[in-house]
Design an enzyme around this catalytic site. Structure first.
Site, PDB file in Angstrom:
ATOM      1  N   ARG A   1       5.223 -12.688   9.833  1.00 49.24           N
ATOM      2  CA  ARG A   1       5.753 -11.615   9.232  1.00 49.24           C
ATOM      3  C   ARG A   1       7.242 -11.618  10.090  1.00 49.24           C
ATOM      4  O   ARG A   1       7.509 -12.190  10.970  1.00 49.24           O
ATOM      5  CB  ARG A   1       5.345 -10.155   9.885  1.00 49.24           C
ATOM      6  CG  ARG A   1       4.173 -10.189  10.629  1.00 49.24           C
ATOM      7  CD  ARG A   1       3.743  -8.736  10.747  1.00 49.24           C
ATOM      8  NE  ARG A   1       2.758  -8.102   9.921  1.00 49.24           N
ATOM      9  CZ  ARG A   1       2.704  -7.096   9.247  1.00 49.24           C
ATOM     10  NH1 ARG A   1       3.630  -6.384   9.332  1.00 49.24           N
ATOM     11  NH2 ARG A   1       1.608  -6.990   8.410  1.00 49.24           N
TER      12      ARG A   1
ATOM     13  N   GLU B   1       0.742  -1.038  -0.044  1.00 48.89           N
ATOM     14  CA  GLU B   1       0.116   0.016   0.003  1.00 48.89           C
ATOM     15  C   GLU B   1       0.928   1.082  -0.071  1.00 48.89           C
ATOM     16  O   GLU B   1       1.819   1.402   0.928  1.00 48.89           O
ATOM     17  CB  GLU B   1      -0.761   0.094   1.081  1.00 48.89           C
ATOM     18  CG  GLU B   1      -1.805   1.313   1.351  1.00 48.89           C
ATOM     19  CD  GLU B   1      -2.819   1.363   2.386  1.00 48.89           C
ATOM     20  OE1 GLU B   1      -2.740   0.429   3.430  1.00 48.89           O
ATOM     21  OE2 GLU B   1      -3.531   2.370   2.456  1.00 48.89           O
TER      22      GLU B   1
ATOM     23  N   LYS C   1       4.053   0.923   9.981  1.00 45.80           N
ATOM     24  CA  LYS C   1       4.206   2.043   9.056  1.00 45.80           C
ATOM     25  C   LYS C   1       3.604   3.026  10.197  1.00 45.80           C
ATOM     26  O   LYS C   1       3.912   4.319   9.658  1.00 45.80           O
ATOM     27  CB  LYS C   1       3.246   1.954   7.972  1.00 45.80           C
ATOM     28  CG  LYS C   1       4.223   1.137   6.744  1.00 45.80           C
ATOM     29  CD  LYS C   1       3.663   1.581   5.492  1.00 45.80           C
ATOM     30  CE  LYS C   1       3.153   0.152   4.963  1.00 45.80           C
ATOM     31  NZ  LYS C   1       2.536   0.003   3.753  1.00 45.80           N
TER      32      LYS C   1
HETATM   33  P1  ATP Z   1       1.201  -1.638   8.027  1.00 44.85           P
HETATM   34  O1  ATP Z   1       2.569  -1.953   8.787  1.00 44.85           O
HETATM   35  O2  ATP Z   1       0.661  -0.472   8.392  1.00 44.85           O
HETATM   36  O3  ATP Z   1       0.243  -2.908   8.880  1.00 44.85           O
HETATM   37  P2  ATP Z   1       1.589  -3.495   6.076  1.00 44.85           P
HETATM   38  O4  ATP Z   1       2.845  -4.050   6.451  1.00 44.85           O
HETATM   39  O5  ATP Z   1       0.451  -4.456   5.833  1.00 44.85           O
HETATM   40  O6  ATP Z   1       1.191  -2.089   6.787  1.00 44.85           O
HETATM   41  P3  ATP Z   1       1.749  -3.323   3.156  1.00 44.85           P
HETATM   42  O7  ATP Z   1       2.277  -2.220   2.136  1.00 44.85           O
HETATM   43  O8  ATP Z   1       0.283  -3.677   3.020  1.00 44.85           O
HETATM   44  O9  ATP Z   1       1.944  -2.980   4.549  1.00 44.85           O
HETATM   45  O10 ATP Z   1       2.589  -4.698   2.738  1.00 44.85           O
HETATM   46  C1  ATP Z   1       2.660  -5.173   1.618  1.00 44.85           C
HETATM   47  C2  ATP Z   1       3.114  -6.613   1.536  1.00 44.85           C
HETATM   48  O11 ATP Z   1       4.210  -6.689   2.609  1.00 44.85           O
HETATM   49  C3  ATP Z   1       2.021  -7.357   2.253  1.00 44.85           C
HETATM   50  O12 ATP Z   1       1.707  -8.500   1.386  1.00 44.85           O
HETATM   51  C4  ATP Z   1       2.440  -7.603   3.682  1.00 44.85           C
HETATM   52  O13 ATP Z   1       1.778  -8.957   4.093  1.00 44.85           O
HETATM   53  C5  ATP Z   1       3.772  -7.848   3.392  1.00 44.85           C
HETATM   54  N1  ATP Z   1       4.742  -7.443   4.805  1.00 44.85           N
HETATM   55  C6  ATP Z   1       4.356  -6.377   5.345  1.00 44.85           C
HETATM   56  N2  ATP Z   1       5.146  -6.317   6.535  1.00 44.85           N
HETATM   57  C7  ATP Z   1       5.962  -7.574   6.696  1.00 44.85           C
HETATM   58  C8  ATP Z   1       6.726  -8.057   7.477  1.00 44.85           C
HETATM   59  N3  ATP Z   1       6.934  -7.425   8.648  1.00 44.85           N
HETATM   60  N4  ATP Z   1       7.169  -9.270   7.266  1.00 44.85           N
HETATM   61  C9  ATP Z   1       6.877  -9.682   6.034  1.00 44.85           C
HETATM   62  N5  ATP Z   1       6.032  -9.419   5.415  1.00 44.85           N
HETATM   63  C10 ATP Z   1       5.496  -8.019   5.354  1.00 44.85           C
HETATM   64 MG    MG Z   2      -1.463  -4.120   4.575  1.00 47.14          MG
END
Ligand code: ATP
Ligand code: MG
Length: 557
Positions: free
Chosen positions: A260, A33, A270
Site C-alpha cells: 500500500r 468499499e 478510513k
Molecule cells: P480501510 O482503510 O478501511 O482498510 P481499504 O483501504 O481496504 O479500507 P477499500 O475501499 O476496501 O478500502 O479499498 C479499495 C481498494 O483500494 C482495495 O483494493 C485496496 O487494496 C486499495 N487500497 C486501499 N488503500 C490503499 C493504499 N493505501 N495503497 C494502495 N492501495 C490501496
Molecule cells: Mg478493504
C-alpha cells in the site's frame, strides 16, 4: 514516462500471461468499499488497475464491495464514482456491486454445503474465536462440524428465511482447523444480520456473505484475470483460491498483492479519516487538508499530477513510507507549467507614491507566464496608491533582506523601482503607510548602472478586489501520526489552516471561477474554492512555491 520506467512486477506477469496465451484479454477491477471517500492510497490502486487495463487493451471494472451495509451508504457510492472520473478513468458500462451477486453467492454456498465443504455452526462469536486457536496452537473442530448435508441445507435455508436471530448461527467453510494459516481454519462465509437496510438491496437479505467469500467469487463472475490487492491480503490468498476452486465459477482469477501507499504527515485508514470528519477536526471529507481525492481536488491538486505521482512511486511488494515532498513536488511541476501568474497581497500595507508623473500609464502590461508566451498577457492598473505585503518592508532589516527598507529601493514587479522616503505610524506605533517615490526611468527596465536586487509584488489600491485566502499546512506535525499506539489526535498540527480575510487581489482575478488555478507571484499556487462568489472571493493555497519542509529537499529537482 517511458514504458521501462512504468514497468513493474505486475506488468511483467501480465505481459507473460498474454505472451503465453494464458489470457487473450486482461480484465482488472477496482473494488472500493463504499464506507468512506477515496484517498490518495486508493489512487495508487486506481492508477494501477485502470492503467494496466488501458495499456494492455483490456477492461477495468468498478466494483463496489458492499457486504458490510451498516457502514456504507449512497453518498459514498456517488463520491467514489465522481473521484474515479475526476482522476480521468472510465469504467464504461462496467459498474457492479458485489450485492448484484448475492443470489449467486447464496447458490454457491448451497453448492459448498452439497459438496460437504460448508456447515452451519452454532458457536457464539466468542466461542468461535476460542476454538480458532492461535498462531502457535492449532484450532479445535466445532462441535457442529459434522452435521449432515441435509441438516446443513435445511438450517442454511432457514437462516435465509429469517428464522434465527443475529449471531445464533453462521455458515462456515469446512477446511482445516489445524492449518498453520488461520484464515483456513473454517472461516465464516455468512452471518445473520437483521434489520439493516442495504443501500442496494434494501431489506431483501438478513444474511450477509463475508468479504473473503464474496471477493473471489465476484472476481470470477466478472471474468477478472488479475485481481490486484494490497499486501494484507497475502495470507488470505489460499482462501481466495479455495473459494474459486470449489464452486462452479466460470474462471479462476489470480490474486496478486502489492504494497500500500503510506504517506508521511497524514493518515490513510478510513477509520481515522471518518474520525477526523465526525469529530469536526476537519470540515468534511473534502476539507483541503484531507488526503482524500475530494480534499486534494479542493486543495488544487490536478488529476494529471496525482496520476503522475502514482507512476513515480511505482508498484512493489516492499512496505514503504513515501515523503510528502514527492507528492507536492509532482504537483508543483504541473502547476508551474500550467498556472497563469497573477498578483495578490496577503497582508496589505498601503504605499502612497508621492511623485507619480501625470502622464504615467494607468495600465501596465504583465505576462501571464514567464516561460510560455502562448499564455498571453494582461493589463494591470497602476495608480498612486498601492498595496504591498507587510512582510516586504522592514524598518530594521535582518541580514540578507532584499526588499524594502527606509531609504532603500525595490522594484515593483512589472512596474517601477520605488524608494521608501517616509514611514507613517498610528498612535500605537503600528506602521500604516509608506510614502515612496518612483523613478520614472525604470518602467519595465533597469537603467544602466542601477542595481536593484529585490522585486516585490503589489496590487493597485483603487481597483483592488478583496479576497479571503486560506493557507493550508500539513494536518499533522509528525511523519507518522499515531505511531507507537499514540492517539493520532495528539499529533495534529494546530496551524494546519490559517484564514486571511483581508487580502487584496488584482482586478483581473475578479472574474476567476471556482476551480481556476493561479500562481500568485512569490506566494504560491492557489485555486478558487467552490464556495467562492463574486461578492466573496475565496482562494485556497495549494502549495507554497518551494518546499518549506527541509527534509524533502533531497528529492527536489
Ligand atoms: P480501510 O482503510 O478501511 O482498510 P481499504 O483501504 O481496504 O479500507 P477499500 O475501499 O476496501 O478500502 O479499498 C479499495 C481498494 O483500494 C482495495 O483494493 C485496496 O487494496 C486499495 N487500497 C486501499 N488503500 C490503499 C493504499 N493505501 N495503497 C494502495 N492501495 C490501496
Ligand atoms: Mg478493504
Amino acid at each position: 514516462m517511458s514504458d521501462t520506467a512504468r514497468s513493474n512486477f505486475i506488468r511483467q506477469i501480465i505481459s507473460e500471461d498474454l505472451a503465453t496465451g494464458k489470457h487473450q484479454r486482461i480484465r482488472t477491477r477496482f473494488p472500493p468499499e463504499p464506507n468512506g471517500y477515496l484517498h490518495i492510497g486508493h489512487a495508487k490502486s486506481i492508477v494501477l488497475n485502470f492503467g494496466v487495463a488501458e495499456d494492455y487493451g483490456g477492461h477495468c471494472n468498478l466494483r463496489f464491495d458492499d457486504t458490510n451495509p451498516h457502514k456504507e451508504n449512497v453518498e459514498f457510492v456517488e463520491s467514489i464514482q465522481a473521484d474515479v472520473r475526476w482522476l480521468g478513468y472510465d469504467w464504461g458500462e462496467r459498474r457492479y456491486f458485489a450485492s448484484d451477486y448475492f443470489e449467486s453467492l447464496y447458490e454457491f454456498a448451497e453448492e459448498l454445503i452439497q459438496k460437504g465443504l460448508a456447515y452451519v455452526c452454532d458457536l457464539s462469536a466468542e466461542d468461535t474465536r476460542a476454538y480458532r486457536g492461535t498462531l502457535t496452537e492449532p484450532g479445535r473442530n466445532s462441535p457442529y462440524r459434522d452435521r449432515s448435508i441435509d441438516q446443513n441445507l435445511d438450517l442454511f435455508r432457514r437462516m435465509r428465511a429469517g428464522e434465527f436471530p443475529d449471531g445464533a448461527r453462521a455458515l462456515r467453510a469446512k477446511i482445516d482447523m489445524a492449518s498453520p494459516n488461520i484464515n483456513l481454519r473454517d472461516p465464516v462465509l455468512y452471518r445473520i444480520r437483521h434489520g439493516v437496510i442495504h443501500h442496494q438491496t434494501g431489506r431483501e437479505w438478513c444474511l450477509y456473505p463475508t468479504y473473503d467469500y464474496t471477493h473471489p467469487i465476484s472476481d470470477a463472475l466478472e471474468g477478472i484475470t488479475h485481481s490486484l490487492c494490497t499486501l494484507e491480503f497475502e495470507d488470505h490468498r489460499p482462501l481466495y483460491d479455495w473459494c474459486i476452486e470449489h464452486v462452479s465459477v466460470p474462471c479462476k482469477p489470480r490474486q496478486i498483492e502489492f504494497s500500500r501507499l503510506n504517506l508521511e504527515y497524514t493518515v490513510m485508514s478510513k477509520r481515522l479519516l471518518t474520525q477526523l470528519v465526525e469529530e469536526g477536526i476537519c470540515e468534511g471529507w473534502d476539507d483541503p487538508r484531507m488526503p482524500t481525492i475530494a480534499g486534494l481536488r479542493r486543495r488544487g491538486f490536478t488529476p494529471g499530477s496525482i496520476r503522475e505521482f502514482c507512476q513515480r512511486i511505482g508498484v512493489t511488494k516492499a512496505d514503504n513510507l513515501v515523503e510528502m515532498g514527492l507528492l507536492e513536488n509532482t504537483i508543483r511541476e504541473d502547476l508551474d507549467q500550467h498556472a497563469p501568474r497573477a498578483m495578490a497581497v496577503l497582508h496589505p500595507l498601503k504605499v502612497v507614491l508621492t511623485n507619480l508623473p501625470e502622464n504615467a500609464p494607468a495600465m501596465l502590461q504583465a505576462q501571464n507566464h514567464p516561460k510560455d508566451s502562448a499564455m498571453g498577457s494582461r493589463q494591470i492598473p497602476f495608480g498612486s496608491t498601492l498595496y504591498i505585503d507587510r512582510t516586504d518592508f522592514e524598518r530594521v532589516p535582518p541580514k540578507g533582506f532584499k526588499r524594502l527598507v527606509p531609504g532603500g529601493e525595490v522594484r515593483l514587479r512589472n512596474a517601477y523601482v520605488i524608494r521608501c522616503d517616509e514611514v507613517i505610524e498610528d498612535e500605537h506605533g503600528e506602521i500604516v503607510e509608506l510614502r515612496c517615490s518612483v523613478d520614472a526611468d525604470t518602467l519595465g527596465k533597469n537603467p544602466e548602472g542601477r542595481k536593484v536586487k529585490g522585486v516585490i509584488h503589489w496590487v493597485d489600491a483603487a481597483q483592488a478586489v478583496r479576497a479571503e485566502i486560506r493557507l493550508y499546512d500539513r494536518l499533522f506535525n509528525v511523519p507518522q501520526p499515531g505511531a507507537g499506539g499514540r492517539d493520532f489526535r495528539n499529533d495534529l498540527n494546530p496551524n494546519s489552516l490559517r484564514t486571511l480575510t483581508n487580502c487584496v487581489i488584482e482586478p483581473s482575478l475578479a472574474s476567476a471561477k471556482p476551480g481556476d488555478r493561479y500562481q500568485f507571484e512569490r506566494e504560491g499556487y492557489f485555486i478558487v474554492d467552490p464556495d467562492s462568489t463574486p461578492e466573496r472571493q475565496l482562494f485556497n493555497r495549494t502549495l507554497t512555491l518551494r518546499d518549506t519542509w527541509g527534509k524533502a529537499q533531497g528529492i527536489r529537482k
